[in-house]
Design an enzyme around this catalytic site. Structure first.
Site, PDB file in Angstrom:
ATOM      1  N   HIS A  66       0.806  -1.220   0.000  1.00 22.61           N
ATOM      2  CA  HIS A  66       0.000   0.000   0.000  1.00 22.61           C
ATOM      3  C   HIS A  66       0.835   1.265   0.000  1.00 22.61           C
ATOM      4  O   HIS A  66       0.397   2.291  -0.495  1.00 22.61           O
ATOM      5  CB  HIS A  66      -1.028  -0.019   1.127  1.00 22.61           C
ATOM      6  CG  HIS A  66      -2.251  -0.751   0.703  1.00 22.61           C
ATOM      7  ND1 HIS A  66      -2.439  -2.071   0.990  1.00 22.61           N
ATOM      8  CD2 HIS A  66      -3.280  -0.380  -0.081  1.00 22.61           C
ATOM      9  CE1 HIS A  66      -3.558  -2.466   0.420  1.00 22.61           C
ATOM     10  NE2 HIS A  66      -4.092  -1.470  -0.233  1.00 22.61           N
ATOM     11  N   GLU A  73     -12.885  -9.072  -4.581  1.00 21.31           N
ATOM     12  CA  GLU A  73     -11.426  -9.144  -4.409  1.00 21.31           C
ATOM     13  C   GLU A  73     -11.003 -10.469  -3.794  1.00 21.31           C
ATOM     14  O   GLU A  73      -9.851 -10.644  -3.423  1.00 21.31           O
ATOM     15  CB  GLU A  73     -10.899  -7.956  -3.596  1.00 21.31           C
ATOM     16  CG  GLU A  73     -11.604  -7.690  -2.300  1.00 21.31           C
ATOM     17  CD  GLU A  73     -11.134  -6.426  -1.593  1.00 21.31           C
ATOM     18  OE1 GLU A  73     -10.098  -5.855  -1.956  1.00 21.31           O
ATOM     19  OE2 GLU A  73     -11.820  -6.010  -0.650  1.00 21.31           O
ATOM     20  N   ASP A  90      -6.039  -7.357  -4.279  1.00 23.96           N
ATOM     21  CA  ASP A  90      -6.269  -8.533  -3.438  1.00 23.96           C
ATOM     22  C   ASP A  90      -6.644  -9.747  -4.277  1.00 23.96           C
ATOM     23  O   ASP A  90      -6.204 -10.857  -3.987  1.00 23.96           O
ATOM     24  CB  ASP A  90      -7.361  -8.237  -2.402  1.00 23.96           C
ATOM     25  CG  ASP A  90      -6.785  -7.529  -1.185  1.00 23.96           C
ATOM     26  OD1 ASP A  90      -5.754  -7.996  -0.683  1.00 23.96           O
ATOM     27  OD2 ASP A  90      -7.345  -6.509  -0.766  1.00 23.96           O
ATOM     28  N   CYS A 140     -11.210  -1.267  -9.443  1.00 24.82           N
ATOM     29  CA  CYS A 140     -10.570  -0.177  -8.698  1.00 24.82           C
ATOM     30  C   CYS A 140      -9.210  -0.606  -8.175  1.00 24.82           C
ATOM     31  O   CYS A 140      -8.552   0.138  -7.454  1.00 24.82           O
ATOM     32  CB  CYS A 140     -11.460   0.322  -7.572  1.00 24.82           C
ATOM     33  SG  CYS A 140     -11.872  -0.948  -6.385  1.00 24.82           S
TER      34      CYS A 140
HETATM   35  C1  PEP Z   1      -7.807  -4.089  -4.197  1.00 24.36           C
HETATM   36  O1  PEP Z   1      -7.653  -5.049  -3.438  1.00 24.36           O
HETATM   37  O2  PEP Z   1      -7.606  -4.135  -5.425  1.00 24.36           O
HETATM   38  C2  PEP Z   1      -8.248  -2.806  -3.648  1.00 24.36           C
HETATM   39  C3  PEP Z   1      -8.541  -1.777  -4.420  1.00 24.36           C
HETATM   40  O3  PEP Z   1      -8.276  -2.715  -2.294  1.00 24.36           O
HETATM   41  P1  PEP Z   1      -7.000  -2.286  -1.449  1.00 24.36           P
HETATM   42  O4  PEP Z   1      -7.300  -1.011  -0.788  1.00 24.36           O
HETATM   43  O5  PEP Z   1      -6.870  -3.445  -0.513  1.00 24.36           O
HETATM   44  O6  PEP Z   1      -5.845  -2.169  -2.374  1.00 24.36           O
HETATM   45 MG    MG Z   2      -8.352  -4.854  -1.395  1.00 29.25          MG
END
Ligand code: PEP
Ligand code: MG
Length: 537
Positions: free
Chosen positions: A188, A427, A451, A498
């Site tokens: 992240h 996800e 995810d 997303c």
């Molecule tokens: C994802 O898992 O693609 C998602 C957008 O959520 P995260 O905030 O866990 O990245």
């Molecule tokens: Mg996610």
């Protein structure tokens, strides 16, 4: 001039001074002191400075986030003046003839433990505040800055590792680039760097002695130059200017529809984490917000954000977006997004553990605060809600029950509310595989490819050793995406993406051909993706 290489996370050039960010891991050394009065005076000075800093922070926070959010800094200043806290520190210094840093650390620890053991959740949350104020005084004693306050000129942050919560504590306008040793390019921290359009390198063998040195980060080649010479700076400045020009060419796509030549319309939304990111959403002419990571509100706070604070943030989002769809994802805390006051236990396998909707459904008193704030804010604009980490219909039914309870409460209290459109993140492979059934219970799907990739390929995005195994372009991931699109369309529901894959310009055409209805991308990528879609036959 020295040259180091790493893995680039975001293409871009940064030129500036290095700020070596070192975590204070709480290892405070105990040392004997002769001048007790001098030590007491050092403590008083450090405390006074802490109170001054907190007043400043309070002023800044009132201006940026309002009185309610800012109140915590007043509470901290009050806690620092607590008599018991001060007596304990003084007694340790005098009684044990030891340094002030040690006395503050021991006292902070003892008080934090005492608060953590309390029943009342308000007092429980004060444990983190105790640690926070003590760390602030210790930093002042050491003559170091505690807030991740950065110089006036943007700096290149170099660190062994930066956590997502540390990333959010930094003023992004003052960060020219990130360079770290550890951390996966799919973590992240990396996601936030990309969202903000900040060049970043990982896997660089960083050295503390670089602190204060001039450097250049080349996010195209993954190179860090320490003490760059004049020629290199000139060359890199030109490259930087070229970036700006490229961005300017994309600007001609502002105000244009995101539609292929054959007329297939794709909604082009943005991923953001803060109200202040909206400026970038508007500047890049996104058509909505496809993912507002509400957990950042929690990560930026050192106690549970209350209903009013959350309501004001969601309301502001709606108002600023002025009718454009704003999809707020409910709390997705846990795994790599951790914050102390949740008291989440260390787990063997956190990505597959107690996180996101699992926490919210197990601890509905936390979840309902957010749901109330969302339902109230929905009156002020085009707000939709999206739930993370869904694996079954039963979770959706439990959420519905909570929504019904919140609705009844608000009605009883005479508070206006609106039930927004509700979707889920797809996800987990489970959600993708039963998407035909889930589609009946939701208004939309949003595929979280970050995810979904890690769970499908059994490859954590946080493990730098297996970066090569974490492949969002894997056939299995694309098959799942196609399955979700088909299942949703059969039931008249729309599907977006997303996850980071949506911002990956190399697959935009493929996703559009697969029938994707919405792409939620990093703001900086909006116009480039629009251009690709508009150029499509
Ligand atoms: C994802 O898992 O693609 C998602 C957008 O959520 P995260 O905030 O866990 O990245
Ligand atoms: Mg996610």
């Amino acid at each position: 001039m020295d040259k180091y290489t790493g893995k680039a996370l975001y293409n871009g050039i940064a030129i500036g001074k290095i700020l070596f960010y070192k975590k204070d891991n709480g290892n405070i050394k105990k040392s004997a002191v002769d001048d007790i009065n001098g030590e007491l005076e050092r403590f008083e000075k450090a405390k006074a400075e802490a109170i001054r800093q907190l007043k400043e922070l309070h002023k800044k926070a009132v201006a940026e986030a309002g009185e309610t959010s800012a109140a915590i800094f007043e509470v901290h200043a009050m806690m620092l003046q607590d008599e018991d806290y001060n007596d304990s520190i003084r007694n340790i210094i005098i009684g044990q003839c030891v340094n002030a840093e040690f006395a503050v650390a021991v006292t902070g620890n003892n008080f934090a433990k005492m608060f953590a053991g309390m029943e009342d959740s308000y007092f429980k949350a004060r444990a983190v505040d105790m640690e926070d104020i003590s760390d602030r005084v210790i930093s002042n004693l050491k003559g170091k800055s505690f807030d991740i306050t950065l110089e006036n000129e943007p700096v290149i942050i170099v660190a062994s590792e930066i956590t997502p919560s540390e990333t959010v504590r930094m003023d992004k306008n003052k960060v020219a680039a990130f360079v770290t040793h550890h951390g996966s390019s799919n973590s992240h921290t990396a996601v936030f760097a990309r969202t903000l359009g900040i060049p970043a390198l990982m896997g660089v063998n960083v050295k503390e002695e670089w602190d204060g040195k001039n450097a250049v980060v080349d996010g195209y080649t993954g190179t860090l130059f320490i003490n760059p010479d004049e020629d290199l700076i000139k060359h890199m400045s030109l490259k930087q200017n070229r970036d700006v020009c490229d961005r300017n060419t994309f600007n001609e796509y502002i105000g244009q529809e995101t539609v292929t030549k054959r007329g297939k319309k794709v909604r082009l939304y943005n991923n953001i984490g803060r109200v202040s990111d909206i400026d970038s959403v508007i500047a890049n002419d996104a058509e909505g917000i496809g993912l507002f990571r509400s957990e950042l509100i929690y990560l930026e706070s050192n106690r549970f954000p209350n209903e009013d604070e959350q309501f004001l943030i969601y309301k502001k989002l709606c108002e600023k977006m002025n009718g454009r769809e704003t999809i707020i994802r409910t709390l997705d805390i846990g795994a790599d997004k951790k914050v102390g006051y949740f008291n989440l236990k260390d787990e063997e396998n956190p990505a597959m553990g107690y996180r996101a909707i699992r926490i919210c459904l197990k601890e509905p008193e936390i979840f309902k605060v957010q749901l109330r704030a969302l339902l109230k804010a929905a009156c002020y604009g085009n707000l939709s809600v999206m739930y993370p980490m869904i694996t079954s219909i039963s979770e959706i039914l439990q959420i519905r029950k909570l929504i019904d309870e919140v609705k009844a409460e608000l009605k009883r209290e005479g508070i206006s509310y609106r039930i927004p459109k509700q979707g889920i993140m797809v996800e987990t492979p489970a959600a993708a595989l039963i998407s035909d059934e889930l589609a009946e219970y939701v208004d939309f799907f949003n595929i979280g490819t970050n995810d979904l990739t890690q769970y499908t390929l059994a490859a954590s995005y946080q493990n730098e050793k297996i970066d090569d195994f974490y492949n969002p372009h894997h056939k299995a991931v694309f098959r799942m995406i196609q399955m979700v699109i088909n299942n949703a369309h059969k039931r008249g529901k729309w599907v977006g993406i997303c996850g980071e894959l949506a911002s990956d310009a190399s697959v935009t055409r493929r996703l559009v051909r697969m029938g994707i209805d919405e792409l939620s991308v990093a703001p900086m990528m909006t116009l480039q993706i629009r251009k690709i879609i508009r150029d499509m036959e």
